[in-house]
Design a protein around this motif. Structure first.
Motif, short mmCIF file in Angstrom:
data_model
loop_
_atom_site.label_atom_id
_atom_site.label_comp_id
_atom_site.label_asym_id
_atom_site.label_seq_id
_atom_site.Cartn_x
_atom_site.Cartn_y
_atom_site.Cartn_z
N PHE A 77 0.85 -0.99 0.20
CA PHE A 77 0.23 0.42 0.04
C PHE A 77 0.80 1.05 -0.02
O PHE A 77 0.14 2.74 -0.15
CB PHE A 77 -1.01 0.24 1.36
N GLY A 78 1.68 1.31 0.09
CA GLY A 78 2.97 1.94 0.17
C GLY A 78 3.70 2.71 0.68
O GLY A 78 4.14 3.96 0.84
N ASP A 79 3.44 2.20 1.76
CA ASP A 79 4.61 2.35 3.01
C ASP A 79 5.39 1.76 3.67
O ASP A 79 6.01 1.58 4.74
CB ASP A 79 2.90 2.47 4.77
N GLY A 80 6.30 0.43 2.65
CA GLY A 80 7.01 0.12 2.76
C GLY A 80 6.54 -1.69 3.46
O GLY A 80 7.61 -2.36 3.98
N VAL A 81 5.57 -1.42 3.56
CA VAL A 81 5.06 -2.94 4.55
C VAL A 81 4.25 -3.89 3.86
O VAL A 81 2.74 -3.47 3.38
CB VAL A 81 4.68 -2.42 5.87
N CYS A 100 -6.74 4.85 4.82
CA CYS A 100 -6.17 6.75 5.75
C CYS A 100 -4.73 6.05 6.43
O CYS A 100 -4.04 6.95 6.81
CB CYS A 100 -6.79 6.41 7.60
N LEU A 101 -4.48 8.01 5.48
CA LEU A 101 -2.97 8.62 5.60
C LEU A 101 -2.19 8.64 6.85
O LEU A 101 -1.92 9.33 6.97
CB LEU A 101 -3.12 9.90 4.61
N LYS A 102 -3.55 8.96 7.86
CA LYS A 102 -3.41 9.54 9.33
C LYS A 102 -2.65 8.84 10.17
O LYS A 102 -1.97 8.39 10.58
CB LYS A 102 -3.92 10.69 9.95
N CYS A 103 -4.05 6.88 10.07
CA CYS A 103 -4.30 6.11 11.25
C CYS A 103 -3.57 4.42 10.65
O CYS A 103 -3.67 3.36 11.56
CB CYS A 103 -5.76 6.00 11.75
N ASN A 104 -3.31 5.14 9.00
CA ASN A 104 -3.88 3.68 8.19
C ASN A 104 -4.02 2.43 8.31
O ASN A 104 -3.72 1.84 7.90
CB ASN A 104 -1.49 3.25 9.04
N ARG A 105 -4.92 2.70 8.65
CA ARG A 105 -6.52 1.72 8.75
C ARG A 105 -6.77 1.53 7.07
O ARG A 105 -6.44 2.67 6.54
CB ARG A 105 -7.09 2.06 9.54
N LEU A 106 -7.16 0.27 6.89
CA LEU A 106 -7.82 0.15 5.26
C LEU A 106 -8.82 -0.47 5.57
O LEU A 106 -9.47 -1.02 6.60
CB LEU A 106 -6.70 -1.54 5.41
N PHE A 107 -9.55 -0.22 4.36
CA PHE A 107 -11.28 -0.83 4.11
C PHE A 107 -11.22 -1.33 3.34
O PHE A 107 -10.44 -0.29 2.16
CB PHE A 107 -11.82 0.80 4.36
N SER A 134 -6.23 1.13 -5.25
CA SER A 134 -6.24 2.00 -4.01
C SER A 134 -6.30 2.97 -3.89
O SER A 134 -6.11 4.35 -4.80
CB SER A 134 -4.35 1.62 -2.56
N PHE A 135 -7.50 3.91 -2.35
CA PHE A 135 -7.97 5.39 -2.84
C PHE A 135 -7.15 5.74 -1.41
O PHE A 135 -7.33 5.37 -0.16
CB PHE A 135 -9.40 5.17 -2.40
N LEU A 136 -6.17 7.17 -1.67
CA LEU A 136 -6.03 7.41 -0.15
C LEU A 136 -6.78 8.73 0.04
O LEU A 136 -6.66 9.16 -0.79
CB LEU A 136 -4.29 7.46 -0.57
N GLY A 137 -6.49 8.58 0.90
CA GLY A 137 -7.10 9.90 2.18
C GLY A 137 -7.67 9.55 3.35
O GLY A 137 -6.00 9.32 4.03
N TYR A 138 -8.62 10.25 3.70
CA TYR A 138 -8.58 9.94 5.94
C TYR A 138 -9.91 9.85 5.60
O TYR A 138 -10.78 9.90 5.29
CB TYR A 138 -8.77 11.77 5.78
N CYS A 139 -9.88 9.03 6.84
CA CYS A 139 -11.30 7.84 7.03
C CYS A 139 -12.09 8.68 8.70
O CYS A 139 -11.74 10.18 8.40
CB CYS A 139 -11.22 6.67 8.19
N ALA A 140 -13.39 8.61 8.40
CA ALA A 140 -14.07 9.55 8.95
C ALA A 140 -13.84 9.72 10.59
O ALA A 140 -13.86 10.99 11.32
CB ALA A 140 -15.76 8.60 9.62
#
Length: 151
Positions: A77-81, A100-107, A134-140
């Motif tokens: 997912f582009g975070d090296g993991v 989510c670019l802040k908390c790194n959760r995946l949905f 993959s859509f990158l952004g911020y969760c609710a």
């Protein structure tokens, strides 16, 4: 879970591999955490609880084998993991991911591209065997915590 484990055991045997206790422990962790998109290290920590003598290298080899046999898919997912999930039995790309670019959760969201894929195949005479979106952004939750993220 038992049915899926038996199906995988048959698949391994068909490819001349055994379901060793280490492989079974790894598969059980993956099955118990199917929606979690675990990393190899996270899988190892959970497997270690079931099989204390297992080594990290064994978990990596098992994940590589399961990926090679197309039982699981290795995702980046582009975070090296690298993270892992089971492949769909009926369709190789059955969902997409919101990250989510802040908390790194995946949905997971349903596959929205079937008609686009068919159009691309038709118009470009190209057989598509898979796609990843993959859509990158911020969760609710993160948006609610930090109102500046929506700007």
């Amino acid at each position: 879970m038992h049915e899926k484990l038996e199906r995988i055991k048959k698949q391994l045997h068909a490819e001349s591999f055994k379901l060793t206790p280490q492989r079974e422990a790894t598969l059980r962790v993956l099955l118990e955490n199917e929606e979690a998109h675990l990393s190899a290290e996270e899988i190892f920590m959970l497997v270690k609880q079931k099989a204390p003598d297992i080594g990290l290298a064994t978990v990596y080899r098992t994940l590589d084998l399961l990926s090679e046999l197309k039982i699981i898919e290795k995702l980046n997912f582009g975070d090296g993991v690298a993270r892992y999930e089971f492949r769909s039995d009926d369709h190789p790309h059955h969902h997409h991911h919101l990250i989510c670019l802040k908390c790194n959760r995946l949905f997971e969201i349903e596959d929205l591209l079937d008609s686009l894929e068919a159009k691309v195949e038709r118009e470009h005479n190209f057989k598509i065997v898979d796609h990843r979106v993959s859509f990158l952004g911020y969760c609710a939750d993160c948006l609610q915590e930090d109102s500046t993220l929506g700007d």
